[in-house]
Design an enzyme around this catalytic site. Structure first.
Site, short mmCIF file in Angstrom:
data_model
loop_
_atom_site.label_atom_id
_atom_site.label_comp_id
_atom_site.label_asym_id
_atom_site.label_seq_id
_atom_site.Cartn_x
_atom_site.Cartn_y
_atom_site.Cartn_z
N LEU A 33 0.81 -1.22 0.00
CA LEU A 33 0.00 0.00 0.00
C LEU A 33 0.85 1.27 0.00
O LEU A 33 0.39 2.32 0.45
CB LEU A 33 -1.01 0.00 1.17
CG LEU A 33 -1.99 -1.17 1.18
CD1 LEU A 33 -2.95 -1.07 2.39
CD2 LEU A 33 -2.83 -1.22 -0.11
N THR A 35 1.83 2.93 -2.68
CA THR A 35 1.12 3.83 -3.59
C THR A 35 -0.28 3.28 -3.92
O THR A 35 -1.12 4.02 -4.41
CB THR A 35 1.88 4.02 -4.93
OG1 THR A 35 2.09 2.73 -5.53
CG2 THR A 35 3.22 4.69 -4.72
N ALA A 73 4.25 -5.25 -8.50
CA ALA A 73 4.71 -4.36 -7.42
C ALA A 73 6.07 -3.78 -7.80
O ALA A 73 6.98 -4.52 -8.18
CB ALA A 73 4.82 -5.13 -6.11
N TYR A 140 15.50 3.58 -13.13
CA TYR A 140 14.25 2.82 -13.26
C TYR A 140 14.30 1.88 -14.47
O TYR A 140 13.99 0.69 -14.37
CB TYR A 140 13.05 3.78 -13.36
CG TYR A 140 11.76 3.09 -13.71
CD1 TYR A 140 11.09 2.30 -12.78
CD2 TYR A 140 11.21 3.21 -14.99
CE1 TYR A 140 9.90 1.65 -13.11
CE2 TYR A 140 10.02 2.56 -15.32
CZ TYR A 140 9.39 1.78 -14.39
OH TYR A 140 8.22 1.13 -14.72
N ASN A 169 2.93 3.60 -22.21
CA ASN A 169 2.38 4.47 -21.16
C ASN A 169 0.92 4.08 -20.90
O ASN A 169 0.07 4.34 -21.74
CB ASN A 169 2.47 5.93 -21.59
CG ASN A 169 3.87 6.44 -21.41
OD1 ASN A 169 4.76 6.04 -22.14
ND2 ASN A 169 4.07 7.27 -20.42
N ARG A 265 12.57 17.13 -18.20
CA ARG A 265 13.00 16.38 -17.02
C ARG A 265 14.13 15.41 -17.37
O ARG A 265 14.08 14.75 -18.40
CB ARG A 265 11.82 15.59 -16.44
CG ARG A 265 10.78 16.48 -15.81
CD ARG A 265 9.75 15.69 -15.08
NE ARG A 265 9.19 14.62 -15.89
CZ ARG A 265 8.23 13.80 -15.47
NH1 ARG A 265 7.74 13.94 -14.26
NH2 ARG A 265 7.76 12.86 -16.25
N1 LIG Z 1 1.71 2.93 -15.44
C1 LIG Z 1 2.51 2.77 -16.49
O1 LIG Z 1 2.39 3.49 -17.47
C2 LIG Z 1 3.55 1.69 -16.51
C3 LIG Z 1 4.36 1.58 -17.65
C4 LIG Z 1 5.33 0.59 -17.69
C5 LIG Z 1 5.46 -0.28 -16.65
N2 LIG Z 1 4.68 -0.13 -15.54
C6 LIG Z 1 4.86 -1.08 -14.45
O2 LIG Z 1 3.60 -1.65 -14.12
C7 LIG Z 1 3.57 -1.99 -12.73
C8 LIG Z 1 2.36 -1.38 -12.05
O3 LIG Z 1 2.47 0.04 -12.14
P1 LIG Z 1 1.26 1.03 -11.82
O4 LIG Z 1 1.31 2.11 -12.82
O5 LIG Z 1 0.02 0.26 -11.63
O6 LIG Z 1 1.77 1.68 -10.46
P2 LIG Z 1 1.08 1.69 -9.00
O7 LIG Z 1 1.98 2.53 -8.16
O8 LIG Z 1 -0.35 2.08 -9.10
O9 LIG Z 1 1.16 0.18 -8.57
C9 LIG Z 1 2.26 -0.40 -7.92
C10 LIG Z 1 1.72 -1.17 -6.75
O10 LIG Z 1 2.80 -1.85 -6.11
C11 LIG Z 1 2.72 -1.64 -4.72
N3 LIG Z 1 4.08 -1.74 -4.19
C12 LIG Z 1 5.11 -0.90 -4.39
N4 LIG Z 1 6.19 -1.33 -3.74
C13 LIG Z 1 5.85 -2.49 -3.13
C14 LIG Z 1 6.54 -3.41 -2.30
N5 LIG Z 1 7.83 -3.23 -1.96
N6 LIG Z 1 5.87 -4.49 -1.83
C15 LIG Z 1 4.56 -4.68 -2.14
N7 LIG Z 1 3.86 -3.84 -2.91
C16 LIG Z 1 4.50 -2.75 -3.40
C17 LIG Z 1 2.11 -0.26 -4.55
O11 LIG Z 1 1.51 -0.06 -3.29
C18 LIG Z 1 1.10 -0.26 -5.69
O12 LIG Z 1 -0.14 -0.80 -5.27
C19 LIG Z 1 4.91 -1.52 -12.17
O13 LIG Z 1 5.79 -2.62 -12.16
C20 LIG Z 1 5.37 -0.49 -13.17
O14 LIG Z 1 6.78 -0.35 -13.16
C21 LIG Z 1 3.72 0.83 -15.45
#
Ligand SMILES: NC(=O)c1ccc[n+]([C@@H]2O[C@H](COP(=O)([O-])OP(=O)(O)OC[C@H]3O[C@@H](n4cnc5c(N)ncnc54)[C@H](O)[C@@H]3O)[C@@H](O)[C@H]2O)c1
Length: 307
Positions: A33, A35, A73, A140, A169, A265
């Site tokens: 939790l 994020t 996660a 990252y 994205n 950025r």
């Molecule tokens: N959103 C995008 O555009 C995008 C693009 C490429 C890759 N990703 C990848 O997709 C995945 C999900 O991303 P998202 O956008 O839903 O982000 P998000 O932050 O909504 O989801 C990440 C979740 O992981 C949980 N989390 C973080 N660290 C943790 C830990 N140490 N232990 C347990 N839970 C943990 C957070 O609480 C959150 O619920 C990630 O791996 C992200 O790198 C996302």
């Protein structure tokens, strides 16, 4: 099928959990939790609040006897990775290794790993193909690439079926305003509040926006399609500039848009789009939701949330 979804309280995770439950899976969510939000988690999923780096994860796997794992996660922010590379590495690399080791020890058949377009870096031919030269421009991108390589090594050494999906994205309902690719939710939230939109750089930088429901479907197909492993792009193969995105969102919202420009950025890629032919051919996946429709859904959700 018993499936563990790490990060299942997050944005993509919650869409993925909904899809898996709709497909009849028995789903357990692990999330710290940091994020994510508890209320994002489908009522029909079991929820465990835990850090994926924790040794207690092994007990959960021993009890859960999962057939498959979707590992989402992560630390998802490029700027955080640049400020705190050790934290980024801990969650994205060591957390992934902890999950993979648990999968190996407790007989999980297949792991789907969330990777990212960030592994390609700048200078790649757009739309990027999976075997393009990989040159991430942030910690990252590097930690996601390293996680992919650990997955491949677990496949090679132990025969774990590993599928890494490089998402473009992702946008849609329930996106927080911090996550990677969060420009849609940041813009939508600011528009709902009547605030000016800030664009970093000239706004001509492009991104490949893919709807979260389509990504959840890719996660599902990656989990169940027989005889696949390796890396697949999950994107639309088309580029949209940040300036165009702002105007498309304004159209969806039926509101005028006010943009201010700030400095670019560090670590941001200039152009990005992902070729999706491999996912079409091997996973039978294709994006279903056009950008205008996805933005309209996202706007509707944001408007209700922000009041
Ligand atoms: N959103 C995008 O555009 C995008 C693009 C490429 C890759 N990703 C990848 O997709 C995945 C999900 O991303 P998202 O956008 O839903 O982000 P998000 O932050 O909504 O989801 C990440 C979740 O992981 C949980 N989390 C973080 N660290 C943790 C830990 N140490 N232990 C347990 N839970 C943990 C957070 O609480 C959150 O619920 C990630 O791996 C992200 O790198 C996302």
């Amino acid at each position: 099928m018993k499936v563990l979804v790490t990060g299942g309280a997050g944005f993509i995770g919650s869409h993925t959990v909904d899809k898996l439950i709709q497909e009849g899976c028995q789903v357990t969510v692990v999330d710290d939790l940091s994020t994510g939000r508890r209320e994002n988690v489908n009522d029909q999923a079991a929820f465990v609040e835990m850090d994926v780096c924790s040794p207690a994860l092994f007990e959960l796997f021993a009890v859960g006897q999962f057939d498959g794992v979707v590992h989402l996660a992560a630390q998802t922010l490029v700027p955080v990775s640049l400020d705190k590379p050790d934290f980024d590495c801990r969650v994205n690399v060591l957390g992934t290794v902890n999950v993979l080791e648990a999968c190996h020890r407790y007989g999980v058949r297949r792991v789907v790993l969330a990777s990212s377009a960030a592994v390609y870096g700048d200078g790649v031919v757009v739309p990027a193909v999976e075997d393009a030269h990989l040159a991430p421009t942030s910690f990252y991108g590097l930690s996601k690439l390293t996680a992919e390589k650990y997955l491949a090594m677990y496949s090679q050494v132990y025969g774990l079926e590993g599928v890494a999906l490089r998402y473009a994205n992702v946008y849609g309902e329930r996106q927080g305003d911090g996550g990677e690719g969060g420009v849609v939710s940041i813009f939508a939230r600011r528009m709902a509040r009547g605030d000016v939109l800030t664009v970093f750089g000239d706004g001509n930088q492009t991104r490949d926006f893919v709807y979260a429901g389509d990504v959840a479907n890719a996660n599902w197909l990656a989990l169940v399609t027989p005889n696949i492993s390796g890396v697949f792009n999950v994107g639309t193969a088309s580029e949209t500039s940040v300036n165009d995105l702002a105007h498309l969102l304004a159209n969806a919202a039926g509101r005028p848009v006010d943009i201010q420009y700030g400095p670019p950025r560090t670590g941001d890629i200039y152009r990005s789009a992902l070729d999706n032919r491999l996912a079409r051919e091997r996973l039978g996946w294709q994006p279903q939701v056009p950008l205008a429709e996805g933005l309209a859904r996202t706007w509707q959700w944001m408007k209700e949330r922000e009041g």
